[in-house]
Design a protein around this motif. Structure first.
Motif, PDB file in Angstrom:
ATOM      1  N   THR A 298       0.855  -1.185   0.000  1.00 47.91           N
ATOM      2  CA  THR A 298       0.000   0.000   0.000  1.00 47.91           C
ATOM      3  C   THR A 298       0.888   1.230   0.000  1.00 47.91           C
ATOM      4  N   GLN A 299       1.057   1.837  -1.172  1.00 47.87           N
ATOM      5  CA  GLN A 299       1.952   2.979  -1.321  1.00 47.87           C
ATOM      6  C   GLN A 299       1.302   4.274  -0.852  1.00 47.87           C
ATOM      7  N   ASN A 300       0.090   4.522  -1.310  1.00 48.71           N
ATOM      8  CA  ASN A 300      -0.610   5.789  -1.042  1.00 48.71           C
ATOM      9  C   ASN A 300      -2.048   5.493  -0.678  1.00 48.71           C
ATOM     10  N   TYR A 301      -2.647   6.382   0.105  1.00 50.56           N
ATOM     11  CA  TYR A 301      -3.894   6.071   0.783  1.00 50.56           C
ATOM     12  C   TYR A 301      -4.880   7.221   0.600  1.00 50.56           C
ATOM     13  N   LEU A 302      -6.020   6.911  -0.001  1.00 57.56           N
ATOM     14  CA  LEU A 302      -7.124   7.864  -0.106  1.00 57.56           C
ATOM     15  C   LEU A 302      -8.061   7.633   1.072  1.00 57.56           C
ATOM     16  N   GLY A 303      -8.423   8.615   1.804  1.00 57.53           N
ATOM     17  CA  GLY A 303      -7.862   9.905   1.904  1.00 57.53           C
ATOM     18  C   GLY A 303      -8.373  10.477   3.217  1.00 57.53           C
ATOM     19  N   ARG A 304      -8.049  11.708   3.471  1.00 60.61           N
ATOM     20  CA  ARG A 304      -8.586  12.473   4.603  1.00 60.61           C
ATOM     21  C   ARG A 304      -9.097  13.807   4.071  1.00 60.61           C
ATOM     22  N   TRP A 305     -10.077  14.376   4.777  1.00 65.67           N
ATOM     23  CA  TRP A 305     -10.656  15.657   4.377  1.00 65.67           C
ATOM     24  C   TRP A 305     -10.613  16.607   5.574  1.00 65.67           C
ATOM     25  N   ALA A 306     -10.047  17.798   5.326  1.00 64.71           N
ATOM     26  CA  ALA A 306      -9.849  18.755   6.419  1.00 64.71           C
ATOM     27  C   ALA A 306     -11.186  19.226   6.969  1.00 64.71           C
ATOM     28  N   ALA A 307     -11.350  19.097   8.288  1.00 67.79           N
ATOM     29  CA  ALA A 307     -12.588  19.537   8.936  1.00 67.79           C
ATOM     30  C   ALA A 307     -12.594  21.040   9.203  1.00 67.79           C
ATOM     31  N   ARG A 308     -11.417  21.665   9.106  1.00 64.64           N
ATOM     32  CA  ARG A 308     -11.303  23.112   9.296  1.00 64.64           C
ATOM     33  C   ARG A 308      -9.997  23.571   8.657  1.00 64.64           C
ATOM     34  N   PRO A 309      -9.823  24.874   8.451  1.00 64.18           N
ATOM     35  CA  PRO A 309      -8.547  25.355   7.897  1.00 64.18           C
ATOM     36  C   PRO A 309      -7.400  25.017   8.844  1.00 64.18           C
ATOM     37  N   VAL A 310      -6.265  24.626   8.265  1.00 63.30           N
ATOM     38  CA  VAL A 310      -5.133  24.224   9.089  1.00 63.30           C
ATOM     39  C   VAL A 310      -3.850  24.396   8.289  1.00 63.30           C
ATOM     40  N   LEU A 311      -2.757  24.645   8.989  1.00 60.91           N
ATOM     41  CA  LEU A 311      -1.445  24.722   8.357  1.00 60.91           C
ATOM     42  C   LEU A 311      -0.735  23.390   8.576  1.00 60.91           C
ATOM     43  N   LEU A 312      -0.270  22.787   7.489  1.00 61.51           N
ATOM     44  CA  LEU A 312       0.392  21.489   7.562  1.00 61.51           C
ATOM     45  C   LEU A 312       1.607  21.503   6.649  1.00 61.51           C
ATOM     46  N   GLY A 313       2.774  21.253   7.211  1.00 60.19           N
ATOM     47  CA  GLY A 313       3.987  21.219   6.410  1.00 60.19           C
ATOM     48  C   GLY A 313       4.231  22.494   5.631  1.00 60.19           C
ATOM     49  N   GLY A 314       3.830  23.630   6.193  1.00 61.06           N
ATOM     50  CA  GLY A 314       4.009  24.912   5.530  1.00 61.06           C
ATOM     51  C   GLY A 314       2.965  25.222   4.475  1.00 61.06           C
ATOM     52  N   GLN A 315       1.985  24.361   4.295  1.00 60.56           N
ATOM     53  CA  GLN A 315       0.932  24.576   3.308  1.00 60.56           C
ATOM     54  C   GLN A 315      -0.388  24.901   4.012  1.00 60.56           C
ATOM     55  N   GLN A 316      -1.134  25.839   3.422  1.00 57.89           N
ATOM     56  CA  GLN A 316      -2.440  26.193   3.967  1.00 57.89           C
ATOM     57  C   GLN A 316      -3.488  25.236   3.410  1.00 57.89           C
ATOM     58  N   ILE A 317      -4.055  24.434   4.286  1.00 58.12           N
ATOM     59  CA  ILE A 317      -5.077  23.468   3.915  1.00 58.12           C
ATOM     60  C   ILE A 317      -6.444  24.069   4.253  1.00 58.12           C
ATOM     61  N   ASP A 318      -7.328  24.120   3.291  1.00 58.89           N
ATOM     62  CA  ASP A 318      -8.648  24.704   3.509  1.00 58.89           C
ATOM     63  C   ASP A 318      -9.661  23.638   3.912  1.00 58.89           C
TER      64      ASP A 318
END
Length: 420
Positions: A298-318
């Protein structure tokens, strides 16, 4: 056990969605050739969270840092599992290839909070009572029977004749599936996994088999996984029960098949293992563990969905953004494994079974290891002079972003008599 995953298309064109700048396509033949090198390039260019597009220029975030993947999986209240949160649904066409894998389904995969704990708890309870000693014996018998079918030929294609059917045949016994149902289930599973013509009908066939099995176990309960699920205090509805039985069956079979195949390939091509085949039973466990780190199914995994805006790894996740979890990339993160030859023996901190609330439910990873260890060990015991029938570089890999496994594994050996 991880969620069922789709095959990737062969197109390699760059994405052009305006929602992401300098995006990378998370599909195409580059993943077939050398995914680990591609993950390194992504990390160098973008860091631990990469803006990507899925087929059809659908934007997503690809999380490839070990700490970031661990963080996402540790906080389901922020990175949720219910795909109905996705902010892209208005732009997803009905025939989008990945839609079946992200569209909400009434299974444990998409449940959250107390509901997920209730559903996953029933699966764990049902698996917990599987006797691992008995499971080993079952797996060995099935391995011997499969080897008997080709041992006299002196050649075999191990993926189709061994690695794919063996896990399913073991699972069928764990489920208490009547013997006459097994050939049809095996046929439907292989059609579904391979994405062959009629895959949708085959998947419906798997569901129908589980429906018949549940009805059978209501009438004739037994010491099996399905009966325990029926009697669990979670009081699963018929819809929940069938959905989760299909999930366990489909999510376990292909990863185990690829785990077996990838391990046999490693042991036949790497001198650290191949030189010890004559008496190196201990090396089978080492090889299985190394595959989870270096060549995880299992290389990559779908998926998660952001429940609120958050900063992760320097990226703005909406809110509502989709995150794809790079399990293989996380395993090779230089922050946790500074060199690619860092020892993996005994290290169980890989992300191959995911992590956190939605990880592969205990004790499924242990049961999978029992099955795969027996499969590899019996094969090497029965056919001690096993050799690849092609050059290692000529082996074909599944063209999937999501899974890492061999299309075929042709081998040769000295013809032998059947077992026992």
């Amino acid at each position: 056990m991880t969620e069922p995953v789709p095959a990737a298309p062969a197109d390699d064109s760059p994405g052009g969605c305006p929602a992401h700048a300098a995006v990378l396509p998370l599909y195409g033949p580059r993943f077939l050739r050398n995914p680990s090198e591609l993950y390194r390039e992504m990390r160098q260019e973008h860091g631990s969270v990469v803006p990507v597009v899925l087929e059809g220029d659908i934007p997503a975030w690809f999380v490839i840092g070990y700490r970031e993947v661990h963080h996402v999986l540790s906080h389901p209240e922020i990175y949720a599992r219910d795909s109905r949160r996705w902010n892209q649904w208005d732009d997803i066409p009905p025939d989008w290839p990945l839609r079946p894998f992200v569209g909400y389904q009434p299974s444990t995969l998409f449940a959250e909070g107390d509901e997920h704990r209730r559903r996953a708890g029933a699966i764990s309870n049902g698996l917990f009572d599987v006797d691992q000693f008995d499971l080993r014996i079952r797996a060995e018998r099935i391995a011997d029977d499969l080897i008997d079918s080709f041992a006299g030929r002196g050649e075999a294609e191990l993926m189709a004749e061994y690695a794919h059917p063996l896990p399913l045949l073991v699972l069928a016994q764990i489920f208490g599936l009547p013997e006459e149902e097994t050939p049809g289930l095996l046929r439907d599973m292989m059609t579904t996994v391979n994405g062959d013509e009629g895959a949708l009908d085959a998947y419906q066939g798997i569901c129908a088999t589980m429906e018949r099995l549940v009805a059978h176990k209501r009438e004739q309960p037994g010491p099996d996984f399905v009966t325990r699920m029926l009697n669990d205090s979670a009081n699963l509805t018929e819809e929940e029960l069938i959905a989760d039985l299909v999930l366990v069956m489909t999510a376990a079979q292909q990863p185990m098949a690829y785990w077996i195949g990838n391990t046999v390939r490693l042991m036949l091509t790497d001198d650290r293992f191949s030189l010890n085949l004559a008496g190196g039973r201990r090396s089978v466990g080492h090889a299985l563990n190394e595959v989870l780190w270096e060549d995880t199914p299992t290389q990559n995994y779908l998926g998660r969905w952001a429940a609120r805006p958050v900063l992760l790894g320097g990226q703005q996740i909406d809110t509502g953004d989709l995150l794809v979890l790079g399990l293989a990339a996380a395993n090779s993160d230089p922050r946790v494994r500074p060199t690619s030859d860092a020892p993996a023996v005994g290290n169980q901190a890989m992300m191959s079974f995911s992590y956190g609330e939605h990880r592969c439910p205990y004790p499924a990873p242990e049961l999978a290891e029992v099955i795969c260890h027996a499969a590899v060990e019996v094969l090497l015991d029965r056919l001690p002079d096993l050799l690849l029938a092609v050059e290692p570089e000529d082996l074909g890999w599944s063209p999937s972003v999501w899974m890492r496994g061999l299309v075929d594994l042709p081998v040769g050996f000295t013809p032998s008599y059947v077992s026992g």
